[in-house]
Every structure is written in structure tokens, then in C-alpha cells.
Design a protein around this motif. Structure first.
Motif, mmCIF file in Angstrom:
data_model
loop_
_atom_site.group_PDB
_atom_site.id
_atom_site.type_symbol
_atom_site.label_atom_id
_atom_site.label_comp_id
_atom_site.label_asym_id
_atom_site.label_seq_id
_atom_site.Cartn_x
_atom_site.Cartn_y
_atom_site.Cartn_z
ATOM 1 N N VAL A 153 -0.787 8.069 6.322
ATOM 2 C CA VAL A 153 -0.259 6.953 7.112
ATOM 3 C C VAL A 153 -1.373 6.302 7.939
ATOM 4 C CG1 VAL A 153 1.137 6.460 9.181
ATOM 5 C CG2 VAL A 153 2.183 7.541 7.174
ATOM 6 N N LYS A 154 -2.246 7.130 8.518
ATOM 7 C CA LYS A 154 -3.353 6.560 9.309
ATOM 8 C C LYS A 154 -4.234 5.667 8.434
ATOM 9 C CE LYS A 154 -3.656 10.425 12.511
ATOM 10 N NZ LYS A 154 -4.467 11.566 12.924
ATOM 11 N N VAL A 211 8.862 3.517 6.449
ATOM 12 C CA VAL A 211 8.927 4.965 6.240
ATOM 13 C C VAL A 211 10.325 5.307 5.721
ATOM 14 C CG1 VAL A 211 8.758 7.247 7.301
ATOM 15 C CG2 VAL A 211 7.304 5.370 8.141
ATOM 16 N N LEU A 212 10.397 5.866 4.515
ATOM 17 C CA LEU A 212 11.683 6.296 3.970
ATOM 18 C C LEU A 212 11.974 7.695 4.486
ATOM 19 C CD1 LEU A 212 13.208 4.394 2.094
ATOM 20 C CD2 LEU A 212 10.790 4.026 1.842
ATOM 21 N N GLY A 213 13.136 7.851 5.115
ATOM 22 C CA GLY A 213 13.511 9.150 5.642
ATOM 23 C C GLY A 213 14.699 8.993 6.572
ATOM 24 N N SER A 214 15.406 10.094 6.821
ATOM 25 C CA SER A 214 16.585 10.043 7.686
ATOM 26 C C SER A 214 16.181 10.248 9.144
ATOM 27 C CB SER A 214 17.601 11.099 7.248
ATOM 28 O OG SER A 214 18.130 10.753 5.972
ATOM 29 N N ALA A 215 17.014 9.722 10.038
ATOM 30 C CA ALA A 215 16.698 9.733 11.475
ATOM 31 C C ALA A 215 16.640 11.151 12.052
ATOM 32 C CB ALA A 215 17.722 8.898 12.240
ATOM 33 N N ASN A 216 17.297 12.129 11.391
ATOM 34 C CA ASN A 216 17.244 13.513 11.904
ATOM 35 C C ASN A 216 16.115 14.313 11.264
ATOM 36 O OD1 ASN A 216 18.480 13.658 9.372
ATOM 37 N ND2 ASN A 216 19.836 15.338 9.947
ATOM 38 N N LEU A 274 0.861 -1.183 0.000
ATOM 39 C CA LEU A 274 0.000 0.000 0.000
ATOM 40 C C LEU A 274 0.899 1.235 0.000
ATOM 41 C CD1 LEU A 274 -2.588 -1.098 2.736
ATOM 42 C CD2 LEU A 274 -2.707 -1.455 0.250
ATOM 43 N N LEU A 275 0.898 1.976 -1.103
ATOM 44 C CA LEU A 275 1.730 3.172 -1.224
ATOM 45 C C LEU A 275 0.935 4.370 -0.725
ATOM 46 C CD1 LEU A 275 3.522 3.135 -4.697
ATOM 47 C CD2 LEU A 275 4.564 2.978 -2.437
ATOM 48 N N ALA A 276 1.413 4.995 0.339
ATOM 49 C CA ALA A 276 0.712 6.166 0.873
ATOM 50 C C ALA A 276 0.889 7.343 -0.074
ATOM 51 C CB ALA A 276 1.268 6.514 2.247
ATOM 52 N N SER A 277 -0.189 8.046 -0.317
ATOM 53 C CA SER A 277 -0.120 9.246 -1.143
ATOM 54 C C SER A 277 -0.988 10.311 -0.483
ATOM 55 C CB SER A 277 -0.639 8.921 -2.548
ATOM 56 O OG SER A 277 -0.652 10.090 -3.324
ATOM 57 N N PRO A 278 -0.472 11.540 -0.265
ATOM 58 C CA PRO A 278 0.859 11.999 -0.665
ATOM 59 C C PRO A 278 1.968 11.445 0.230
ATOM 60 C CG PRO A 278 -0.338 13.740 0.472
ATOM 61 C CD PRO A 278 -1.287 12.596 0.336
ATOM 62 N N GLY A 291 2.823 -1.338 4.217
ATOM 63 C CA GLY A 291 2.608 0.045 3.791
ATOM 64 C C GLY A 291 3.954 0.700 3.540
ATOM 65 N N VAL A 292 4.004 1.603 2.571
ATOM 66 C CA VAL A 292 5.246 2.326 2.280
ATOM 67 C C VAL A 292 4.933 3.813 2.134
ATOM 68 C CG1 VAL A 292 7.171 2.622 0.663
ATOM 69 C CG2 VAL A 292 6.263 0.325 1.086
ATOM 70 N N THR A 293 5.723 4.643 2.820
ATOM 71 C CA THR A 293 5.589 6.090 2.660
ATOM 72 C C THR A 293 6.974 6.711 2.742
ATOM 73 O OG1 THR A 293 4.386 8.068 3.355
ATOM 74 C CG2 THR A 293 5.236 6.653 5.121
ATOM 75 N N ALA A 294 7.043 8.035 2.553
ATOM 76 C CA ALA A 294 8.327 8.739 2.620
ATOM 77 C C ALA A 294 8.092 10.108 3.234
ATOM 78 C CB ALA A 294 8.932 8.882 1.228
#
Length: 317
Positions: free
Chosen positions: A215-216, A227-232, A14-18, A271-274
Motif C-alpha cells: 500500500v505504501k 481497499v476491499l474488505g469488511s469494516a470489522n 495500480l493493483l497492489a501485490s500482495p 490504487g486497489v488492494t484487498a
């Protein structure tokens, strides 16, 4: 001997959009790219332009040099201020040193700066809901004289806060917070200080809000959320938190190399989001990695359409 083919397990994605880049991030990255194109390399950038390792590495390769403070920049090269915003002292110092500077502060962060200034001019005591040490918080508090703004991070902070004059208060917030957590803190402040002045339109930005809502929606249907993203990256970390709060297992990863396939043992739907600072190629990288192991059925989950764009500074337009 006949070759026995093993059926690959199937996995619904499931690709989250946006998801991914927002208008402020798009603009900030473009400012650095255009500045390098226009003025040549190197172009200095004060603080990571956006909080994403891949974006920063790519811009370094193009000729950006990232520093934490203005004093590390030579006076004869352009400097870009990051999307998170800077304290007022920074452009003032750049002007004093006659530097060419480009401000990539997100316009929605600048809006909070303007709001803080208005409350200050009106003589109100200001509460900022946000995370200590985050560059956006440092920049917003740095718009006003020291001591004008009190930082509140939790509901406990809201309960313990003692204003000078309870009838003369206002609150503002960081743009990348958890919508739900912030609502709890605001409710705690309003319960104690019913007259507290609120933003005309909430400070948490459209992109943060939309990505959390998406995401919800996804979390209701998936066993694991990536969740694609950096830890900071504040907004990326919040997405993982929102997923967990909605009852799914959520993992924050920089890219496909951080994906542990053991997380997906016995999982039928992922689920995948960024985050707002994470490029779409990172999502594609994870999908490619999953496709090596599973037969994927990919479904886009649409939460909101985003049509926001921001203009570039005049010198680069």
C-alpha cells in the motif's frame, strides 16, 4: 444525423501485490469447506471464520452455521473455531461436552499464544499490544489466567502503564496491527522499560506487513486508494489507515456496490488492494465496475512474493 462518440476518460489502476487472502485465511476457509464435505451440513462455526461478509455468506450457503458462543452449538455436530483463535476455556468446554471440534486458528496467532505461555511460565508480566474486543485479542488474553496480560492500545497507554516489576516484563502483539503504529508503541515501552522482553520475530504477521508495504508503494503514485474488505476486518481497516498516512485518500469497501464514482472525479490514478480476508473476486468486481466508466490501464505493483502455506488438521488432510 451522425452519432457522436464521447471518448471515455482514461484511468490508471495500480493493483497492489500482495493483496487478498493470506495462508491462514486460505486454511481456515478450507477447514470449513472440508468439514462440510466430510461430516455433511450443518457444521457450526464459532465466530465469523474470517472477517469478511462475502466469505461468511458463501459458507452459510454451503451449510455453515455461525454462532458467537459454544453453548449455541448442539453437541452432536462438528464445530470450527475461527482463524482469530479462542480462549483456552473454549476447547476445554468442547472436550467436556465431548464435541468434535476443529481449530482453524491461524498458526501465526497460535505462535503468539505459545509465546505468551512461555513468558507466563518464566514469571514475566505480559503486555499485549492490540485492539480491545477484537476476537484475536480476546483469544490471546484468554490463554492465561485473568490479570496476567495487560492490553495496551496506544502510545498514551504505554506511557500510563505501571508494571508490578519493571525489570520483569515482556510484550506480545496482535498479528494484524499497523506496523508503524506498533513500532511507536514498542518504542515508547522500550524507552520506559529497556529490559522488556520482545518477540524473537515480530508478532505482526508476514501477510499484514507485506500488504501494508505494498500500500505504501502504491500510495506514492495514486490519488485515491480503494481497499476491499469488511469494516470489522482489522487488517483491512489498517490498510486504509496506512494509505491515508502515506498521503492518499483511502476508502474501505465491501465490494463494487460500495464504490462511489464521485470519489474519482478528476482522478488519473487509483490504487486497489484487498485485506487478507477478502476474496480476489471482489477486486475483479471493482475493476469491472471501473471498466464500465473508464478506459483502464492496469499495472501490478509487486512488493513481495508470498510462498507461505499451512497444513490442514490431520482429520481433514
Amino acid at each position: 444525423m451522425s452519432h457522436i462518440s464521447v471518448a471515455r476518460p482514461s484511468l490508471t489502476v495500480l493493483l497492489a501485490s500482495p493483496r487478498g487472502f493470506c495462508a491462514g485465511v486460505d486454511r481456515a476457509i478450507l477447514i470449513v469447506e472440508r468439514a462440510i464435505g466430510r461430516y455433511g451440513a450443518p457444521v457450526y462455526v464459532r465466530h465469523e471464520i474470517v472477517h469478511n461478509r462475502h466469505v461468511v455468506e458463501r459458507l452459510k450457503a454451503l451449510g455453515a452455521i455461525f454462532v458467537e458462543e459454544l453453548e449455541e452449538c448442539p453437541p452432536d455436530r462438528p464445530v470450527v473455531f475461527s482463524a482469530h483463535g479462542v480462549p483456552k476455556a473454549v476447547p476445554a468446554e468442547a472436550r467436556a461436552r465431548k464435541m468434535l471440534f476443529l481449530d482453524a486458528t491461524c498458526p501465526l496467532v497460535s505462535k503468539v499464544h505459545v509465546e505468551a505461555g512461555r513468558h507466563f511460565e518464566a514469571g514475566r508480566e505480559i503486555v499485549l499490544i492490540g485492539h480491545a474486543g477484537h476476537p484475536e485479542v480476546v483469544g490471546t488474553m484468554g490463554q492465561l489466567p485473568e490479570g496476567s496480560v495487560t492490553l495496551i492500545e496506544t502510545v498514551e497507554d504505554a506511557a500510563a502503564f505501571t508494571p508490578k516489576d519493571a525489570a520483569n516484563l515482556a510484550f506480545i502483539t496482535q498479528t494484524t496491527l499497523s506496523v508503524d503504529d506498533t513500532a511507536e508503541i514498542v518504542a515508547a515501552l522500550k524507552a520506559r522499560f529497556p529490559q522488556i522482553a520482545a518477540p524473537h520475530k515480530e508478532d505482526i504477521c508476514y501477510a499484514t506487513t507485506n500488504r501494508q508495504e505494498a500500500v505504501k508503494t502504491v500510495a506514492e503514485r495514486c490519488d485515491v486508494l480503494l481497499v476491499l474488505g469488511s469494516a470489522n476486518s482489522s487488517n483491512s481497516v489498517r490498510l486504509a489507515e496506512v494509505g491515508r498516512r502515506a498521503g492518499t485518500r483511502a476508502y474501505l469497501l465491501d465490494d463494487a456496490s460500495g464504490l462511489n464514482l464521485a470519489w474519482l472525479e478528476g482522478v488519473a490514478t487509483v490504487g486497489v488492494t484487498a485485506g487478507a480476508s477478502a476474496p480476489e473476486m471482489l477486486v475483479q468486481g471493482v475493476l469491472d465496475r471501473l471498466a464500465e466508466r473508464f478506459d483502464l490501464a492496469i499495472e501490478e505493483i509487486d512488493a513481495a512474493r508470498e510462498t507461505v502455506t499451512f497444513k490442514l488438521p490431520k482429520v481433514l488432510a
